[in-house]
Design an enzyme around this catalytic site. Sequence first.
Site, PDB file in Angstrom:
ATOM      1  N   TYR A  80       0.809  -1.216   0.000  1.00  0.00           N
ATOM      2  CA  TYR A  80       0.000   0.000   0.000  1.00  0.00           C
ATOM      3  C   TYR A  80       0.845   1.270   0.000  1.00  0.00           C
ATOM      4  O   TYR A  80       0.337   2.361  -0.245  1.00  0.00           O
ATOM      5  CB  TYR A  80      -1.028   0.007   1.127  1.00  0.00           C
ATOM      6  CG  TYR A  80      -0.505   0.107   2.550  1.00  0.00           C
ATOM      7  CD1 TYR A  80       0.272   1.173   2.976  1.00  0.00           C
ATOM      8  CD2 TYR A  80      -0.845  -0.860   3.488  1.00  0.00           C
ATOM      9  CE1 TYR A  80       0.713   1.279   4.280  1.00  0.00           C
ATOM     10  CE2 TYR A  80      -0.403  -0.760   4.801  1.00  0.00           C
ATOM     11  CZ  TYR A  80       0.371   0.308   5.194  1.00  0.00           C
ATOM     12  OH  TYR A  80       0.789   0.406   6.486  1.00  0.00           O
ATOM     13  N   ASN A  99       3.659  -4.384  13.632  1.00  0.00           N
ATOM     14  CA  ASN A  99       2.761  -3.464  12.939  1.00  0.00           C
ATOM     15  C   ASN A  99       2.030  -4.192  11.818  1.00  0.00           C
ATOM     16  O   ASN A  99       2.660  -4.840  10.973  1.00  0.00           O
ATOM     17  CB  ASN A  99       3.566  -2.301  12.340  1.00  0.00           C
ATOM     18  CG  ASN A  99       2.683  -1.290  11.633  1.00  0.00           C
ATOM     19  OD1 ASN A  99       1.876  -0.621  12.265  1.00  0.00           O
ATOM     20  ND2 ASN A  99       2.838  -1.185  10.321  1.00  0.00           N
ATOM     21  N   GLU A 100       0.717  -4.109  11.828  1.00  0.00           N
ATOM     22  CA  GLU A 100      -0.143  -4.576  10.732  1.00  0.00           C
ATOM     23  C   GLU A 100       0.213  -5.961  10.201  1.00  0.00           C
ATOM     24  O   GLU A 100       0.456  -6.146   9.000  1.00  0.00           O
ATOM     25  CB  GLU A 100      -0.134  -3.549   9.598  1.00  0.00           C
ATOM     26  CG  GLU A 100      -0.648  -2.192  10.037  1.00  0.00           C
ATOM     27  CD  GLU A 100      -0.666  -1.149   8.951  1.00  0.00           C
ATOM     28  OE1 GLU A 100      -1.296  -0.094   9.154  1.00  0.00           O
ATOM     29  OE2 GLU A 100      -0.048  -1.380   7.887  1.00  0.00           O
ATOM     30  N   PRO A 101       0.230  -6.965  11.053  1.00  0.00           N
ATOM     31  CA  PRO A 101       0.507  -8.326  10.565  1.00  0.00           C
ATOM     32  C   PRO A 101      -0.575  -8.869   9.640  1.00  0.00           C
ATOM     33  O   PRO A 101      -0.372  -9.892   8.981  1.00  0.00           O
ATOM     34  CB  PRO A 101       0.572  -9.153  11.863  1.00  0.00           C
ATOM     35  CG  PRO A 101      -0.227  -8.365  12.850  1.00  0.00           C
ATOM     36  CD  PRO A 101      -0.005  -6.928  12.506  1.00  0.00           C
TER      37      PRO A 101
END
Length: 831
Positions: A287, A477-479
């Site tokens: 992203y 963070n954001e796994p």
Amino acid sequence: MLEERHEIIEFSPNIPLKIFMHKLGFVARHWHKSLELLMVLEGTIEITLDGTTYMLNGEDIILINSNSIHEIHSESAVMIALQIDLARMNQFDNSLENLSFDCNSSTSSDSGKFNGIRFTIATMIRENAHNAKGAEYKNYALCYYLVSELLSNFQVPTTEAMKTQQKYMVRLTRIINYIQEHYAENFSLSDLAESEQLSVPYLSNFFDKHMGIKFSQYYTNVKLSHAVNDLLSSDDSIEAIAIKNGFTESHSFVRCFKKRYEMLPSTYRKDKKMQGLNAPTPENLNYLLIEPSSYLHKLTKYLGNIDESFYNTSREYTDEINRSSISVASPMKELKHTFKKFTTVGRAKELLNSNIQSMLRDLQEHIGYEYIKFHGILSDDMMVVSRTGGKLQFHYVLVDMALDFLMSIHLKPLIQLSFMPKELASDLNKTTFYSAFNTSPPKEFSEWELLIEDFTKHLIERYGIKEVLTWPFCVWNEPVTPKSMFGFGNDNLFFRFYEITYRTVKKVCPEIIFGSPSILYMENLGSDIWIRNFVAYTKKHNCIPEFMNMHYYSDIIPSVNNQNFYIAHAASSSFPKRTDDFSLWIGSIRKIISSLNLPDIPIYLTEWNFTLSHRNLINDTCFKSCYIMKNLLKNYDRLDSFGYWSLTDLLEENALPDTLFHGGLGIYTMNGLRKNVFYAFYFANMLGNELIMAEDGYFITRKEDCYQIITYNYIHYGNLFASGELFDITETSRYSAFDISRRLQVNLGLEQLENGRYEIIEYFVNREHGSCYDLWISMGGVPLNPQDTNLLRGLCVPGYHKEYRLVEKNTLSYTALLEPLEIRFAEIKPV
């Protein structure tokens, strides 16, 4: 690959036209009653129209007449399509719907005569970039202008062949519908002939003549298209797929498939899986690469010859909010101001940057946050882990410098245990961000445990147990994101990693607060399943998080199995058309967490912004301050924190651009100028502790005998921008996504005040005051030297107004006239 399309303009029911953007692969032979105009934006398409094949390239135009049979092949070309219902435009000519046109720029030597059509398409798109008043009438006028262009330049006589074709359309429609409904039954031409009460030879000739393809070939293509969908969406065997889709046995299916796609079905499936086309989440999507789409920007050059007054709305409209009889003596509730719980900065290493330190000092002086969230306290740029003679060594010099600075400005850290030092990493090549973090699991869990235990003990020894117990801890963070980013590619592996980290910290000090990893929750990517599986694991293994750590961005990132039309070389996202997406998201996440039967734990929003993109140009506009103001006030205290991401555009996630106003996410520019969004939080910080009244457009509080009012004129972006398209948004012109003709007047009647003399002070931020981007544009929009920057810094302050009013009969009327996307703070206090 089949066609994907997305309607980029949603006309009212009275407009006999639709505009789509297509991403094309293969579209089987079909027809429709409406006219269809196609304009290629990118790539090349091969279109077979009534038996003749044409090649169309960039900006070519072709018109498909009513009931003309056509088929399209391409390698992911992108095009605009207009569908026109001439039957609804026959006020002047009852035979309009029966006319025919020869409009094909690929066969014409005069490209200029197509510019009227290109102009019409471009103008329609510009007119509908936002939902301005009166746009419906211009749309209607443009529809007739388009018909006029077709009649003037492209009308041709309707041939006998066309009339014959149209005569048999009803029968052809029945035949095609029969094939689609019965394709899996392996029926024969004689079965179809019997259903139509025709002889087999007649039907064979009829189909060949009017469809331009033999029945057997068409039927095979239909079965193959359905089989391809099964190949990509299921794990069924080749044999099962063949039988399911009407082939007598697998050999005939493989033979037909290889002839059509020049490879075996098994190879095709394998190749597409490697490209991520069969994954439940976009495994190859990063992203950080999200960019707004600019396919439509190629159309803007056709707007050059039109009078600006045609598509600029000259009249300003003033909407009103009228609310009388607001009692200031009866507050609705006490406010906690949870938006001040967290601020954010990109990474631990940035806390050592003197420019960023200056920004944080300014932020603390004028707002004053309690905690700060950042990444990478254990990453290699903090030089924490080394190995000498095979033995691990840990060093905390840079960590201590960063944390000492935070203590000096009264900010407590969220200790996010991330990312993986290369000496411990299982995959040295698994990195993300421009200044790379390693995001792979540890090679040996035992070594990760050694680091976490030693680091936790160090924090307690240096800062004291009393202080450290006020710091929340988490890991990673954001796994939920793909393996190409932060995910491990194996959820159970990450859950085990979380458990080990949790237990190691708790072994050192059981009282330390340990929460969930940072979770990016996006409904369309199914992240709620990840959350549910994670919490179920923590319950089973007795390592339940003590707070939930969430991220929100409004981007709608396309899932791989439902990719939007405009995905090409770089990722792109669209945005919600609904104006209350953030409120609905909060409701959704609260409902999910409530359903998990967790203890009553805080829900910290530690990252929050409109978009994930660091390069969306409207990030610098007044839209951002108004968007944040509206959503913060509409959801005040509904979560336990609202951590805006991020402090500054000076982020090391992407390569830093040369331009100052590049659409970054920060509260400050790279060189420390306050962006307009700074003042959204600055105004909120001046609110009182008692809520008097809050509705769309205003928010009233009380502090002792003073009253604070925030008003805002939020304007939602149009559907074109919502689809991810910038169109005519440029570096120096960024407001075309909004209807900037709409002002707002807020009239509030405050009652039960003490009589006497009052002072009213107002601060306001709009395109003329407090927005450094807009001030830069007014200075010429040229690169800034240090002197220019200092001048801009001095000018970039809110507008200010002060007056005195006499209150009699315990009533005061307050009025604010707001420019589009303006935010305004007012305080009313007795003198």
